[in-house]
Write a protein that holds these residues in place. Structure first.
Motif, PDB file in Angstrom:
ATOM      1  N   TYR A  80      15.596 -22.436  -8.776  1.00  0.00           N
ATOM      2  CA  TYR A  80      16.134 -21.707  -7.626  1.00  0.00           C
ATOM      3  C   TYR A  80      17.480 -21.051  -7.915  1.00  0.00           C
ATOM      4  N   ALA A  81      18.424 -21.779  -8.455  1.00  0.00           N
ATOM      5  CA  ALA A  81      19.761 -21.236  -8.691  1.00  0.00           C
ATOM      6  C   ALA A  81      19.758 -20.097  -9.714  1.00  0.00           C
ATOM      7  N   LEU A  82      18.806 -20.107 -10.631  1.00  0.00           N
ATOM      8  CA  LEU A  82      18.752 -19.112 -11.706  1.00  0.00           C
ATOM      9  C   LEU A  82      17.587 -18.136 -11.562  1.00  0.00           C
ATOM     10  N   ARG A  83      16.873 -18.197 -10.459  1.00  0.00           N
ATOM     11  CA  ARG A  83      15.621 -17.449 -10.316  1.00  0.00           C
ATOM     12  C   ARG A  83      15.751 -15.954 -10.573  1.00  0.00           C
ATOM     13  N   ARG A  84      16.833 -15.361 -10.171  1.00  0.00           N
ATOM     14  CA  ARG A  84      16.978 -13.910 -10.350  1.00  0.00           C
ATOM     15  C   ARG A  84      17.213 -13.547 -11.813  1.00  0.00           C
ATOM     16  N   MET A  85      17.665 -14.501 -12.610  1.00  0.00           N
ATOM     17  CA  MET A  85      17.821 -14.256 -14.045  1.00  0.00           C
ATOM     18  C   MET A  85      16.460 -14.266 -14.736  1.00  0.00           C
ATOM     19  N   PHE A  86      15.552 -15.102 -14.232  1.00  0.00           N
ATOM     20  CA  PHE A  86      14.232 -15.261 -14.864  1.00  0.00           C
ATOM     21  C   PHE A  86      13.172 -14.317 -14.307  1.00  0.00           C
ATOM     22  N   VAL A  87      13.318 -13.920 -13.054  1.00  0.00           N
ATOM     23  CA  VAL A  87      12.278 -13.120 -12.409  1.00  0.00           C
ATOM     24  C   VAL A  87      12.883 -11.816 -11.903  1.00  0.00           C
ATOM     25  N   GLN A  88      12.593 -10.767 -12.617  1.00  0.00           N
ATOM     26  CA  GLN A  88      13.058  -9.451 -12.204  1.00  0.00           C
ATOM     27  C   GLN A  88      12.396  -9.106 -10.877  1.00  0.00           C
ATOM     28  N   GLY A  89      13.169  -8.669  -9.930  1.00  0.00           N
ATOM     29  CA  GLY A  89      12.618  -8.309  -8.630  1.00  0.00           C
ATOM     30  C   GLY A  89      12.621  -9.437  -7.619  1.00  0.00           C
ATOM     31  N   CYS A  90      13.026 -10.636  -8.018  1.00  0.00           N
ATOM     32  CA  CYS A  90      13.126 -11.733  -7.060  1.00  0.00           C
ATOM     33  C   CYS A  90      14.208 -11.366  -6.048  1.00  0.00           C
ATOM     34  N   VAL A  91      13.878 -11.448  -4.790  1.00  0.00           N
ATOM     35  CA  VAL A  91      14.807 -11.056  -3.742  1.00  0.00           C
ATOM     36  C   VAL A  91      15.474 -12.288  -3.151  1.00  0.00           C
ATOM     37  N   SER A  92      16.783 -12.241  -3.087  1.00  0.00           N
ATOM     38  CA  SER A  92      17.531 -13.276  -2.383  1.00  0.00           C
ATOM     39  C   SER A  92      17.788 -12.766  -0.980  1.00  0.00           C
ATOM     40  N   ASP A 136       0.857  -1.177   0.000  1.00  0.00           N
ATOM     41  CA  ASP A 136       0.000   0.000   0.000  1.00  0.00           C
ATOM     42  C   ASP A 136       0.898   1.234   0.000  1.00  0.00           C
ATOM     43  N   GLU A 137       0.768   2.057  -1.021  1.00  0.00           N
ATOM     44  CA  GLU A 137       1.641   3.230  -1.144  1.00  0.00           C
ATOM     45  C   GLU A 137       1.442   4.225  -0.015  1.00  0.00           C
ATOM     46  N   ASP A 138       0.229   4.279   0.541  1.00  0.00           N
ATOM     47  CA  ASP A 138      -0.056   5.247   1.600  1.00  0.00           C
ATOM     48  C   ASP A 138       0.429   4.779   2.968  1.00  0.00           C
ATOM     49  N   THR A 139       0.249   3.492   3.260  1.00  0.00           N
ATOM     50  CA  THR A 139       0.572   2.985   4.597  1.00  0.00           C
ATOM     51  C   THR A 139       1.866   2.188   4.655  1.00  0.00           C
ATOM     52  N   GLY A 140       2.332   1.711   3.496  1.00  0.00           N
ATOM     53  CA  GLY A 140       3.512   0.861   3.477  1.00  0.00           C
ATOM     54  C   GLY A 140       3.209  -0.576   3.855  1.00  0.00           C
ATOM     55  N   ARG A 141       1.955  -0.867   4.125  1.00  0.00           N
ATOM     56  CA  ARG A 141       1.554  -2.212   4.542  1.00  0.00           C
ATOM     57  C   ARG A 141       1.653  -3.185   3.368  1.00  0.00           C
ATOM     58  N   VAL A 142       2.162  -4.388   3.657  1.00  0.00           N
ATOM     59  CA  VAL A 142       2.335  -5.415   2.640  1.00  0.00           C
ATOM     60  C   VAL A 142       1.123  -6.344   2.638  1.00  0.00           C
ATOM     61  N   HIS A 143       0.580  -6.588   1.459  1.00  0.00           N
ATOM     62  CA  HIS A 143      -0.561  -7.485   1.310  1.00  0.00           C
ATOM     63  C   HIS A 143      -0.149  -8.649   0.407  1.00  0.00           C
ATOM     64  N   TYR A 144      -0.382  -9.848   0.886  1.00  0.00           N
ATOM     65  CA  TYR A 144      -0.080 -11.052   0.110  1.00  0.00           C
ATOM     66  C   TYR A 144      -1.256 -11.388  -0.786  1.00  0.00           C
ATOM     67  N   THR A 145      -0.952 -11.970  -1.940  1.00  0.00           N
ATOM     68  CA  THR A 145      -1.994 -12.464  -2.837  1.00  0.00           C
ATOM     69  C   THR A 145      -1.903 -13.988  -2.883  1.00  0.00           C
ATOM     70  N   ASN A 146      -2.855 -14.609  -3.537  1.00  0.00           N
ATOM     71  CA  ASN A 146      -2.779 -16.059  -3.753  1.00  0.00           C
ATOM     72  C   ASN A 146      -2.147 -16.372  -5.105  1.00  0.00           C
ATOM     73  N   VAL A 147      -1.444 -15.382  -5.667  1.00  0.00           N
ATOM     74  CA  VAL A 147      -0.795 -15.512  -6.957  1.00  0.00           C
ATOM     75  C   VAL A 147       0.677 -15.860  -6.726  1.00  0.00           C
ATOM     76  N   THR A 148       1.110 -16.951  -7.332  1.00  0.00           N
ATOM     77  CA  THR A 148       2.481 -17.415  -7.145  1.00  0.00           C
ATOM     78  C   THR A 148       3.386 -16.963  -8.279  1.00  0.00           C
ATOM     79  N   CYS A 149       4.638 -16.848  -7.961  1.00  0.00           N
ATOM     80  CA  CYS A 149       5.665 -16.583  -8.966  1.00  0.00           C
ATOM     81  C   CYS A 149       5.578 -17.651 -10.055  1.00  0.00           C
ATOM     82  N   ARG A 150       5.891 -17.267 -11.254  1.00  0.00           N
ATOM     83  CA  ARG A 150       5.788 -18.218 -12.372  1.00  0.00           C
ATOM     84  C   ARG A 150       6.732 -19.402 -12.236  1.00  0.00           C
ATOM     85  N   LEU A 151       7.766 -19.296 -11.393  1.00  0.00           N
ATOM     86  CA  LEU A 151       8.707 -20.400 -11.206  1.00  0.00           C
ATOM     87  C   LEU A 151       8.323 -21.311 -10.038  1.00  0.00           C
ATOM     88  N   PHE A 152       7.269 -20.985  -9.333  1.00  0.00           N
ATOM     89  CA  PHE A 152       6.868 -21.747  -8.153  1.00  0.00           C
ATOM     90  C   PHE A 152       6.262 -23.088  -8.545  1.00  0.00           C
TER      91      PHE A 152
END
Length: 152
Positions: free
Chosen positions: A62-74, A36-52
């Motif tokens: 897993y070893a290549l996830r950051r190459m395939f998914v921009q924004g994947c955090v290690s 949420d841009e106003d509160t900074g609160r994080v909301h989870y969805t039931n949508v999974t990463c395409r590599l899940f």
């Protein structure tokens, strides 16, 4: 790995094997999240990463996830201050970062991977892969906060 390393070793002093062993395999970190841009609160969805992989609750690349998914955090000990709030309250990395111990259902305590699901902490359906949801529709997939943040 050192015996009960999570109790005696600081996160930044763990070996890579010990660090990886902290992951309980719940799969919640692979859910798409909205902030949420106003509160900074994080909301989870039931949508999974395409590599899940929903059957194993693991990343299929897993070893290549950051190459395939921009924004994947290690997660690393160095970035936990910024990323811990995005992790569910049950996450071992977050719990240890906050000075809490591992939960009794954690595989390092129980000795069994199945205890994560038995405790109701592991992801279970209905889950939707991200390639089936338009980005503008993500808000329609937000989960109730207590399902993720409070452990279930």
């Amino acid at each position: 790995m050192r015996p009960r390393f999570w109790e005696a070793v600081a996160l930044e002093d763990m070996t890579s094997e010990e660090w990886e062993a902290l992951c309980d395999g719940c799969g919640k970190c692979c859910l798409l999240k909205l902030e949420d841009e106003d509160t900074g609160r994080v909301h989870y969805t039931n949508v999974t990463c395409r590599l899940f992989d929903a059957e194993t609750r693991t990343c299929s690349q897993y070893a290549l996830r950051r190459m395939f998914v921009q924004g994947c955090v290690s997660l690393t000990p160095e970035n936990l201050d910024e990323t811990a709030e995005w992790m569910p309250a049950t996450c071992a990395y977050r719990r240890l970062h906050e000075g809490k111990g591992l939960a009794d259902w954690h595989p390092l305590i129980s000795g069994r991977r199945e205890t994560v699901a038995e405790a109701g902490v592991a992801l279970n359906g209905p889950l939707v892969p991200e390639y089936e949801v338009a980005e503008d529709d993500l808000e329609d997939h937000v989960l109730a906060d207590d399902l993720i943040l409070n452990g279930r």
